[in-house]
Design a protein around this motif. Structure first.
Motif, PDB file in Angstrom:
ATOM      1  N   TYR A 158     -13.277  -5.182 -30.508  1.00  0.00           N
ATOM      2  CA  TYR A 158     -12.081  -5.834 -31.050  1.00  0.00           C
ATOM      3  C   TYR A 158     -12.136  -7.322 -30.699  1.00  0.00           C
ATOM      4  CZ  TYR A 158      -9.684  -6.187 -26.517  1.00  0.00           C
ATOM      5  OH  TYR A 158      -9.334  -6.511 -25.223  1.00  0.00           O
ATOM      6  N   ASN A 159     -11.622  -8.136 -31.594  1.00  0.00           N
ATOM      7  CA  ASN A 159     -11.524  -9.589 -31.431  1.00  0.00           C
ATOM      8  C   ASN A 159     -10.067  -9.995 -31.572  1.00  0.00           C
ATOM      9  OD1 ASN A 159     -14.579 -10.887 -31.901  1.00  0.00           O
ATOM     10  ND2 ASN A 159     -14.282  -8.930 -32.925  1.00  0.00           N
ATOM     11  N   LEU A 160      -9.646 -10.908 -30.737  1.00  0.00           N
ATOM     12  CA  LEU A 160      -8.267 -11.383 -30.784  1.00  0.00           C
ATOM     13  C   LEU A 160      -8.245 -12.853 -30.385  1.00  0.00           C
ATOM     14  CD1 LEU A 160      -5.200 -10.754 -31.047  1.00  0.00           C
ATOM     15  CD2 LEU A 160      -5.235 -10.184 -28.600  1.00  0.00           C
ATOM     16  N   SER A 161      -7.568 -13.653 -31.166  1.00  0.00           N
ATOM     17  CA  SER A 161      -7.402 -15.061 -30.802  1.00  0.00           C
ATOM     18  C   SER A 161      -6.093 -15.585 -31.367  1.00  0.00           C
ATOM     19  CB  SER A 161      -8.569 -15.918 -31.320  1.00  0.00           C
ATOM     20  OG  SER A 161      -8.548 -16.005 -32.731  1.00  0.00           O
ATOM     21  N   GLY A 162      -5.535 -16.554 -30.671  1.00  0.00           N
ATOM     22  CA  GLY A 162      -4.357 -17.258 -31.142  1.00  0.00           C
ATOM     23  C   GLY A 162      -4.478 -18.722 -30.763  1.00  0.00           C
ATOM     24  N   GLN A 163      -4.031 -19.605 -31.637  1.00  0.00           N
ATOM     25  CA  GLN A 163      -4.227 -21.027 -31.372  1.00  0.00           C
ATOM     26  C   GLN A 163      -3.133 -21.868 -31.991  1.00  0.00           C
ATOM     27  OE1 GLN A 163      -7.931 -20.737 -33.836  1.00  0.00           O
ATOM     28  NE2 GLN A 163      -7.359 -22.833 -34.441  1.00  0.00           N
ATOM     29  N   PHE A 164      -2.841 -22.986 -31.352  1.00  0.00           N
ATOM     30  CA  PHE A 164      -1.989 -24.036 -31.905  1.00  0.00           C
ATOM     31  C   PHE A 164      -2.894 -25.220 -32.259  1.00  0.00           C
ATOM     32  CE2 PHE A 164       1.189 -21.683 -29.511  1.00  0.00           C
ATOM     33  CZ  PHE A 164       2.272 -21.682 -30.388  1.00  0.00           C
ATOM     34  N   ASP A 165      -2.772 -25.713 -33.489  1.00  0.00           N
ATOM     35  CA  ASP A 165      -3.515 -26.884 -33.949  1.00  0.00           C
ATOM     36  C   ASP A 165      -2.529 -28.003 -34.266  1.00  0.00           C
ATOM     37  OD1 ASP A 165      -5.691 -25.240 -33.853  1.00  0.00           O
ATOM     38  OD2 ASP A 165      -5.949 -25.077 -36.022  1.00  0.00           O
ATOM     39  N   TYR A 166      -2.913 -29.200 -33.909  1.00  0.00           N
ATOM     40  CA  TYR A 166      -2.106 -30.371 -34.269  1.00  0.00           C
ATOM     41  C   TYR A 166      -3.019 -31.399 -34.900  1.00  0.00           C
ATOM     42  CZ  TYR A 166       0.688 -34.608 -33.898  1.00  0.00           C
ATOM     43  OH  TYR A 166       1.357 -35.777 -34.184  1.00  0.00           O
ATOM     44  N   THR A 167      -2.694 -31.796 -36.123  1.00  0.00           N
ATOM     45  CA  THR A 167      -3.492 -32.757 -36.875  1.00  0.00           C
ATOM     46  C   THR A 167      -2.568 -33.831 -37.437  1.00  0.00           C
ATOM     47  OG1 THR A 167      -4.975 -30.980 -37.555  1.00  0.00           O
ATOM     48  CG2 THR A 167      -5.150 -33.061 -38.742  1.00  0.00           C
ATOM     49  N   ASN A 168      -2.921 -35.089 -37.187  1.00  0.00           N
ATOM     50  CA  ASN A 168      -2.075 -36.148 -37.733  1.00  0.00           C
ATOM     51  C   ASN A 168      -2.852 -37.454 -37.807  1.00  0.00           C
ATOM     52  OD1 ASN A 168       0.219 -37.316 -38.796  1.00  0.00           O
ATOM     53  ND2 ASN A 168       1.561 -36.522 -37.184  1.00  0.00           N
ATOM     54  N   THR A 169      -2.365 -38.321 -38.645  1.00  0.00           N
ATOM     55  CA  THR A 169      -2.935 -39.659 -38.792  1.00  0.00           C
ATOM     56  C   THR A 169      -1.816 -40.671 -38.653  1.00  0.00           C
ATOM     57  OG1 THR A 169      -4.688 -38.898 -40.261  1.00  0.00           O
ATOM     58  CG2 THR A 169      -4.168 -41.236 -40.321  1.00  0.00           C
ATOM     59  N   PHE A 170      -2.050 -41.664 -37.806  1.00  0.00           N
ATOM     60  CA  PHE A 170      -1.052 -42.702 -37.564  1.00  0.00           C
ATOM     61  C   PHE A 170      -1.581 -44.039 -38.065  1.00  0.00           C
ATOM     62  CE2 PHE A 170      -0.561 -39.421 -34.355  1.00  0.00           C
ATOM     63  CZ  PHE A 170       0.797 -39.136 -34.432  1.00  0.00           C
ATOM     64  N   ALA A 171      -0.746 -44.733 -38.787  1.00  0.00           N
ATOM     65  CA  ALA A 171      -1.090 -46.064 -39.313  1.00  0.00           C
ATOM     66  C   ALA A 171      -2.381 -46.026 -40.110  1.00  0.00           C
ATOM     67  CB  ALA A 171      -1.191 -47.079 -38.175  1.00  0.00           C
ATOM     68  N   GLU A 172      -2.645 -44.904 -40.770  1.00  0.00           N
ATOM     69  CA  GLU A 172      -3.788 -44.708 -41.655  1.00  0.00           C
ATOM     70  C   GLU A 172      -5.143 -44.873 -40.980  1.00  0.00           C
ATOM     71  OE1 GLU A 172      -3.429 -47.175 -45.081  1.00  0.00           O
ATOM     72  OE2 GLU A 172      -1.885 -45.895 -45.972  1.00  0.00           O
ATOM     73  N   LYS A 173      -5.178 -45.105 -39.678  1.00  0.00           N
ATOM     74  CA  LYS A 173      -6.458 -45.328 -39.010  1.00  0.00           C
ATOM     75  C   LYS A 173      -6.658 -44.469 -37.772  1.00  0.00           C
ATOM     76  CE  LYS A 173      -7.043 -50.178 -40.443  1.00  0.00           C
ATOM     77  NZ  LYS A 173      -8.306 -50.049 -41.158  1.00  0.00           N
ATOM     78  N   HIS A 174      -5.580 -44.083 -37.153  1.00  0.00           N
ATOM     79  CA  HIS A 174      -5.677 -43.341 -35.899  1.00  0.00           C
ATOM     80  C   HIS A 174      -5.563 -41.840 -36.190  1.00  0.00           C
ATOM     81  CE1 HIS A 174      -5.294 -47.100 -33.628  1.00  0.00           C
ATOM     82  NE2 HIS A 174      -4.364 -47.434 -34.519  1.00  0.00           N
TER      83      HIS A 174
END
Length: 932
Positions: A446-462
């Motif tokens: 059996y395989n089990l995983s859970g995750q939180f992802d955060y993706t963002n872009t600030f000022a079009e460059k960061h």
């Protein structure tokens, strides 16, 4: 420049995503690549990854095994990843077998090589990961792809053994070499050579066309169905293949392997907040074989010992007793009966008819699901993902084991012609009628995983990405008390500035119950830096793009915490057991207690400490694309009972053996190397050409070992891990005078014609203290070359592999002619007083312990170039069918090809010949793919 919000970058130290074949102009930097727990843009990858576009590859190179061409089209793989065996296979995020998914089912294969690329998968992934992503549904109308192909296997080479008469002559020579009288008379040898009565004087050639086909076949059919809309997409595929065998004796003509499978998945967007995926696969695999060890006995059964079949016509007409005895057999082959002797009461030919059969049965079921929750309403760019999968596999053998009678004739020729005067029966015909079920085994994962992802872009460059993941999988196997377990937390923090400057920190916190309770929690940090200097620059130079990466990390792993049972649990604990020897009377004659090891509560993880540097890019408008990775790593802390750290009285050597030395983290293995992939792409009018060269060179050495040796040359430190060790030969002794003057060889009787060895320590004798490192058995350098030429609807594809630096040992029964073994053709070039320049030592009827041991005398080079694949494909577009089936047929591809075609090597005959097993084969096939 307008930037989109990305699944960004630098997941770990990722090496270029060099595609399966060369990149072309149609490929964009935003192409997606599947890595650990997520998908990223190709432009943002940093060192330690290679990617194969399996859909593109399958369009021009048919294959039946998912990992067939990895070592050809990308660098870093040579049956291992960066020199590390025991890599992990992950299919759609689940730990699974690569052989249970076909190439036609695969969308992409990602080779995770560097520490930063594998760290999030936990300790069991510390030696690399092969990540397979299967095809999924796409929006659009119903689409159907039908694949069908068939082909023939033809043997490359067979071992060449002596016939009966020649064997007898050389066996007499062996006895003469040993100072013994001949075993076979000249008259016997004459009769066997004449071939006048092959039943009385048999010459059983098991490689004869009487028993083997010239070729055998394989056919396959696969159907794919896909479609869907914005709300739901689906994909399903089903297929069947069947493969026969080279044998055509008795029930072996029905030998076959077959596989039927169904795989399907759906992707459902319930709303803007929630989506889910579900996958299922079922596989039925069967392999039927007659109960005969044909290939094993072909290497051992001497040709004169038994006639497999004997005609009843040789029995004297008045001998009703013998005639009735034979006629009572249940297994008469027309007017023939099975031959046998007291020493050989069965024979492989008769086995194929009468010994029964066996069917290997394998059943696999796999299911996995994924839920994606968009938490953007709480925090922009935040996602939660959860995956769960279960796999169940069971295997067993079913069949019938029968007994049968053979008959040994007593021959006479008192009346002139040969006749059978009497017959002795060995064994009896017996069918139980009961089917046997054996070797039953199961595996549950059996395989089990859970995750939180955060993706963002600030000022079009960061561009920022963060992931926190909890990952676990566990496998239960029959016959194993403990389950194989991987459990870890993972953290990834990535940032890039305008896709130019990158920094990535990835870490895992593994937990292993193989270790003492105080050391079970580990820490695996990896830091990676990247620089793309031309990402946002108007560039008029010949350099289109560059990515330079550097990575430093340490992975805690328990893969190398193993014992003889491949279990590895409780090695930190003391072991005492009741011994196999008995005490004096003061203990009542009871078995004594003996120690096997002491405790070590300081035992900890083995560490993969690594530095890697990567460079990838493209030149002259993608005329050239390239990817280079340098790596150096150490597996630090390998477990060993380190005798050198403890007094010698901590261990009792001999019988009874006993030790209070604990397992400690001590050994260190070092691997250093470079992998590469370079592709050239050029179009000349309507002709599109691609040439790719990939490969790897690496050096693996023992950096630290627990040793207590007298002579420095016996030390493993600084020597390759994959080493051949043995004696250094100095030719063959030519006379007794040479033997008398040479150091004494302690491996048995030595005579002229035996191998002479070098006395490394000048102590006047040859023993195991004179062993030295000879060579590597693996190939330190491997390169794959592939070439594609396209013209209109015609595609030509070829690939080959170059291996350099490896060696092998001619140490099987084909070369080591001794005792009562079967003689191959090399017996013709063994030493005699008349043939002192012979290639091989003298024949002997003894064990030949002096000659038949590991030494450079038997070593050969594995250097070779294999032409592995040639295929021509012609694509018919829908226009061809516009007046007939254009409404239904979107296109048809027709192909012809061949696999494992040629080997170019000095030792080609050795490399292409199998001894004691079925032969290597070339494969020629023809097939089509129709799109509806």
């Amino acid at each position: 420049m307008k930037h989109k919000v990305l699944y960004m970058s630098a997941l770990m130290a990722l090496s270029t995503a060099t595609p399966a074949m060369a990149q072309n102009d149609a490929e964009s930097d935003s192409a997606k690549v599947n890595v650990a727990f997520r998908t990223i843009d190709k432009q943002d990858m940093m060192g330690g990854i290679s990617v194969i576009d399996m859909k593109e590859l399958q369009d021009k190179a048919y294959s039946s095994y998912s990992l067939d061409y990895i070592d050809n089209v990308v660098g870093g793989f040579n049956g291992n990843i960066w020199g590390n065996n025991d890599y992990l296979v992950v299919v759609d995020g689940m730990v699974r077998d690569a052989n249970n998914v076909l190439p036609t089912e695969i969308d992409q294969i990602t080779l995770l090589k560097g520490a930063s690329a594998v760290v999030l998968y936990g300790p069991r992934a510390a030696k690399g990961v092969l990540q397979i992503t299967t095809k999924r549904g796409k929006e659009g109308d119903l689409r159907i792809n039908a694949h069908a192909n068939g082909g023939l296997y033809t043997p490359k080479a067979f071992p060449k053994y002596m016939g009966s008469a020649e064997y007898m002559s050389f066996y007499n020579l062996a006895r003469q070499n040993d100072g013994l009288t001949p075993n076979f008379s000249d008259e016997d040898i004459y009769h066997y050579a004449s071939g006048q009565n092959p039943y009385r004087y048999p010459d059983f050639d098991m490689y004869s066309s009487d028993y083997l086909k010239k070729s055998f076949g394989r056919y396959e059919g696969i159907l794919e169905v896909t479609g869907g809309n914005e709300r739901m997409k689906y994909y399903t595929t089903t297929g069947y293949y069947r493969e026969s065998s080279l044998l055509k004796v008795g029930n072996t003509k029905d030998n076959n392997t077959s596989r039927f499978f169904v795989r399907g998945n759906i992707d459902v967007n319930l709303n803007s907040f929630l989506s889910f995926k579900a996958d299922a696969n079922v596989t039925f695999y069967d392999a039927y074989t007659a109960n005969t060890d044909w290939w094993g006995q072909a290497a051992t059964l001497r040709p004169h010992l038994v006639a497999p079949l004997i005609p009843m016509s040789y029995i004297e007409s008045a001998d009703l007793t013998s005639l009735n005895l034979v006629k009572n057999s249940n297994y008469l082959q027309g007017d023939f009966f099975f031959g046998g002797t007291q020493a050989n009461p069965t024979n492989p030919y008769a086995d194929a008819f009468a010994a029964g059969d066996s069917k290997y049965v394998s059943r696999q079921f796999q299911f996995n699901t994924e839920f994606d929750v968009n938490l953007g309403s709480f925090l922009k760019g935040l996602m939660f993902r959860a995956k769960y999968g279960i796999d169940y596999a069971s295997t067993y053998n079913q069949g019938y084991s029968n007994e049968y009678a053979t008959f040994s004739p007593a021959w006479t020729n008192y009346a002139g012609p040969d006749l059978i005067a009497s017959i002795t029966q060995y064994g009896k015909d017996h069918k139980t009628g009961s089917e046997n079920i054996s070797n039953s085994a199961y595996r549950y994962t059996y395989n089990l995983s859970g995750q939180f992802d955060y993706t963002n872009t600030f000022a079009e460059k960061h561009n920022v990405f963060a992931m926190f993941v909890a990952n676990a999988w566990q496998t239960q196997r029959s016959g194993h008390y403990h389950r194989t377990t991987n459990a870890n937390l993972g953290l990834q923090l990535s940032y890039n500035f305008d896709h130019t400057y990158y920094i990535d920190f990835s870490a895992a916190a593994p937990y292993s119950t193989k270790l003492p309770s105080g050391n079970r929690l580990g820490f695996s940090p990896v830091l990676t830096l990247g620089w793309r200097p031309l990402s946002n620059v108007q560039n008029d130079s010949f350099v289109d793009d560059l990515m330079l990466t550097a990575s430093l990390g340490s992975i805690s792993q328990d893969l190398d915490i193993m014992d003889d049972d491949n279990d590895g649990y409780y090695l930190y604990k003391m072991v005492m057991q009741q011994g196999g020897w008995y005490s004096w009377g003061d203990n009542g004659g009871l078995a004594a207690t003996e120690f096997q090891r002491s405790y070590n509560y300081d035992m900890t993880y083995v560490k993969r400490n690594e530095i890697s540097v990567g460079l990838r890019g493209s030149l002259w408008n993608k005329l050239i694309t390239f990817d280079f990775n340098f790596f150096t790593n150490k597996m630090d802390g390998g477990l060993v009972q380190a005798e050198s750290l403890y007094p010698n009285y901590f261990r009792q050597i001999g019988y009874p053996s006993s030790s209070i030395i604990p397992y400690v983290n001590y050994n260190i293995d070092k691997r250093t190397g470079i992998d590469f992939s370079v592709y050239a792409n050029k179009k000349f009018g309507e002709v599109d050409l691609t040439l790719g060269i990939s490969g790897m060179w690496y050096k693996s050495t023992a950096d630290k070992r627990d040793e207590n040796i007298e002579f420095a040359y016996l030390s493993a430190v600084g020597k390759p891990l994959n080493g051949l060790w043995g004696l250094e030969s100095m030719g063959l002794f030519q006379s007794q005078a040479e033997i008398d003057q040479a150091p004494r060889q302690t491996f048995g009787d030595v005579q002229p014609g035996d191998i002479r060895y070098k006395d490394q320590n000048n102590d006047g004798k040859i023993d195991d203290n004179d062993r030295v490192f000879l060579a590597r058995w693996d190939s330190p350098f491997m390169s794959g070359i592939n070439f594609t030429a396209k013209w209109r609807g015609l595609t030509f594809f070829a690939m080959g592999n170059l291996y350099l630096g490896g060696h092998g040992m001619k140490d099987n029964s084909y070369y080591w002619l001794r005792g009562q073994g079967k003689y191959s053709e090399i017996a013709r070039d063994t030493w005699t007083p008349e043939n002192t320049a012979a290639a091989y030592p003298r024949l002997t009827t003894s064990n030949g312990d002096n000659n038949f041991r590991s030494s450079d005398f038997w070593m050969y080079s594995n250097n070779r170039f294999n032409l592995r694949k040639v295929q021509i494909t012609y694509s018919l577009s829908s226009k061809v069918f516009e007046n007939t089936f254009a409404k239904f047929v979107k296109g048809v591809d027709i192909f012809v090809g061949g696999n494992n075609l040629l080997t170019f090597a000095k030792e080609r005959k050795i490399l292409e010949m199998n001894v004691g097993s079925s032969p290597q084969n070339r494969y020629y096939n023809i097939g089509f793919k129709a799109m509806f």
